[in-house]
Design an enzyme around this catalytic site. Structure first.
Site, PDB file in Angstrom:
ATOM      1  N   ASN A  86       0.853  -1.189   0.000  1.00 24.32           N
ATOM      2  CA  ASN A  86       0.000   0.000   0.000  1.00 24.32           C
ATOM      3  C   ASN A  86       0.893   1.245   0.000  1.00 24.32           C
ATOM      4  OD1 ASN A  86      -1.808   2.041   0.534  1.00 24.32           O
ATOM      5  ND2 ASN A  86      -2.445   1.276   2.549  1.00 24.32           N
ATOM      6  N   GLU A  96      -7.174   4.487   8.012  1.00 21.95           N
ATOM      7  CA  GLU A  96      -6.921   5.914   7.748  1.00 21.95           C
ATOM      8  C   GLU A  96      -8.159   6.550   7.110  1.00 21.95           C
ATOM      9  OE1 GLU A  96      -3.271   5.388   5.584  1.00 21.95           O
ATOM     10  OE2 GLU A  96      -2.196   4.943   7.440  1.00 21.95           O
ATOM     11  N   GLY A 151       2.216   2.189  11.069  1.00 23.19           N
ATOM     12  CA  GLY A 151       3.188   3.277  10.960  1.00 23.19           C
ATOM     13  C   GLY A 151       3.858   3.683  12.270  1.00 23.19           C
ATOM     14  N   GLU A 197      -5.386  -5.285  10.825  1.00 22.51           N
ATOM     15  CA  GLU A 197      -4.429  -4.201  11.025  1.00 22.51           C
ATOM     16  C   GLU A 197      -4.750  -3.467  12.325  1.00 22.51           C
ATOM     17  OE1 GLU A 197      -2.489  -2.979   7.105  1.00 22.51           O
ATOM     18  OE2 GLU A 197      -4.242  -1.721   7.337  1.00 22.51           O
ATOM     19  N   HIS A 257      -9.686   0.831   4.958  1.00 25.08           N
ATOM     20  CA  HIS A 257      -8.434   1.110   5.665  1.00 25.08           C
ATOM     21  C   HIS A 257      -8.732   2.078   6.821  1.00 25.08           C
ATOM     22  CE1 HIS A 257      -4.408   2.392   6.645  1.00 25.08           C
ATOM     23  NE2 HIS A 257      -3.973   1.325   5.990  1.00 25.08           N
ATOM     24  N   SER A 297       3.303  -1.992  10.648  1.00 21.90           N
ATOM     25  CA  SER A 297       4.741  -1.917  10.956  1.00 21.90           C
ATOM     26  C   SER A 297       5.525  -3.199  10.679  1.00 21.90           C
ATOM     27  CB  SER A 297       4.960  -1.495  12.417  1.00 21.90           C
ATOM     28  OG  SER A 297       4.477  -0.191  12.618  1.00 21.90           O
ATOM     29  N   LYS A 312      -0.024   4.264  -0.252  1.00 24.79           N
ATOM     30  CA  LYS A 312      -0.722   5.429   0.327  1.00 24.79           C
ATOM     31  C   LYS A 312      -0.534   6.658  -0.586  1.00 24.79           C
ATOM     32  CE  LYS A 312      -0.425   3.235   4.786  1.00 24.79           C
ATOM     33  NZ  LYS A 312      -0.304   3.300   6.229  1.00 24.79           N
TER      34      LYS A 312
END
Ligand code: PGA
Length: 230
Positions: free
Chosen positions: A6, A87, A163, A157, A85, A193, A8
């Site tokens: 990904n 985010e 991250g 996730e 996701h 991560s 991003k």
């Protein structure tokens, strides 16, 4: 194993041209899937990596300014698409219902969804992780046909791990993946991560069918090391 990348909102047009050349040099037997930024989807070239998108509209084509519809993705040969996701759930306030609509649109265009689920730090600390994940899965998947449901790739996730360099213990990953696999017959990726250093430990988890990589997706040399160790 599935190795899904990904990117991003990273890589300009020229950066992506160099990046995709480097990525194509990676040697591996594993299934590689790349989700570039929408604009770079058009510049994707690979004989061995599958193309994914990072998002799709919950609407069908039409008067939806700024949206990208599933049939447009299909016309660019997109085979997979990340949905839900964290985010986007956070910044774009995406709901489980909206994610369900995205999945339906993807299936109508023969694109396999990669559905992200996971808990925040607070939800984990208050013992709500499984409840949250159960709800995310239930709303997104339960009205699909059995055949469609089984095709969805689930990515566990933990939001607190994305991250941050923080990795759950293998026991924590196993517990959630077991919970998912008792209910659904799907492949489950781990994301958060993961890198070429912690893969030696992560790969001891028998429930992990692959990985969804953010930061590492941008570093082809480290990625080669990661897949070598898988
Ligand atoms: P990360 O991101 O590997 O940089 O933690 C994973 C993801 O957001 O899918």
């Amino acid at each position: 194993m599935i190795v899904a990348l990904n990117n991003k909102s990273n890589l300009t047009k020229t950066e992506f041209e160099k990046y995709i050349e480097d990525l194509n040099k990676i040697k591996t037997e594993h299934t590689m899937i790349l989700a570039p930024n929408f604009l770079n989807v058009a510049n994707f070239k690979s004989e061995k990596i599958y193309l994914a998108a990072q998002n799709v509209s919950s609407y069908e084509k039409g008067a939806h300014t700024g949206e990208v519809s599933a049939d447009q993705l299909k016309s660019f040969n997109v085979k997979y698409c990340i949905v839900g996701h964290s985010e986007r759930r956070k910044s774009q306030k995406e709901s489980n219902e909206e994610i369900k609509s995205k999945i339906i649109n993807l299936f109508a265009n023969d694109i396999t969804p990669i559905l992200c689920v996971g808990e925040t730090k607070e939800e984990r600390e208050t013992g709500k992780a499984q409840e949250i994940i159960e709800e995310e899965l239930k709303i997104a998947l339960d009205e699909l046909s059995q055949e469609q449901r089984d095709k969805v790739i689930i990515a566990y996730e933990p939001i607190w791990s994305i991250g941050t360099g923080l990795i759950p213990t293998n026991a924590q990953i196993e517990e959630i993946n077991k919970f998912i696999k008792e209910r659904y017959n799907n492949k489950v990726l781990y994301g958060g991560s993961a890198n070429e250093k912690n893969i030696d430990e992560l790969k001891k988890c028998p429930s992990i069918d692959g990985y969804l990589l953010g930061g590492l997706s941008l570093k082809p040399t480290n990625l080669q090391e990661f897949v070598n160790k898988l």
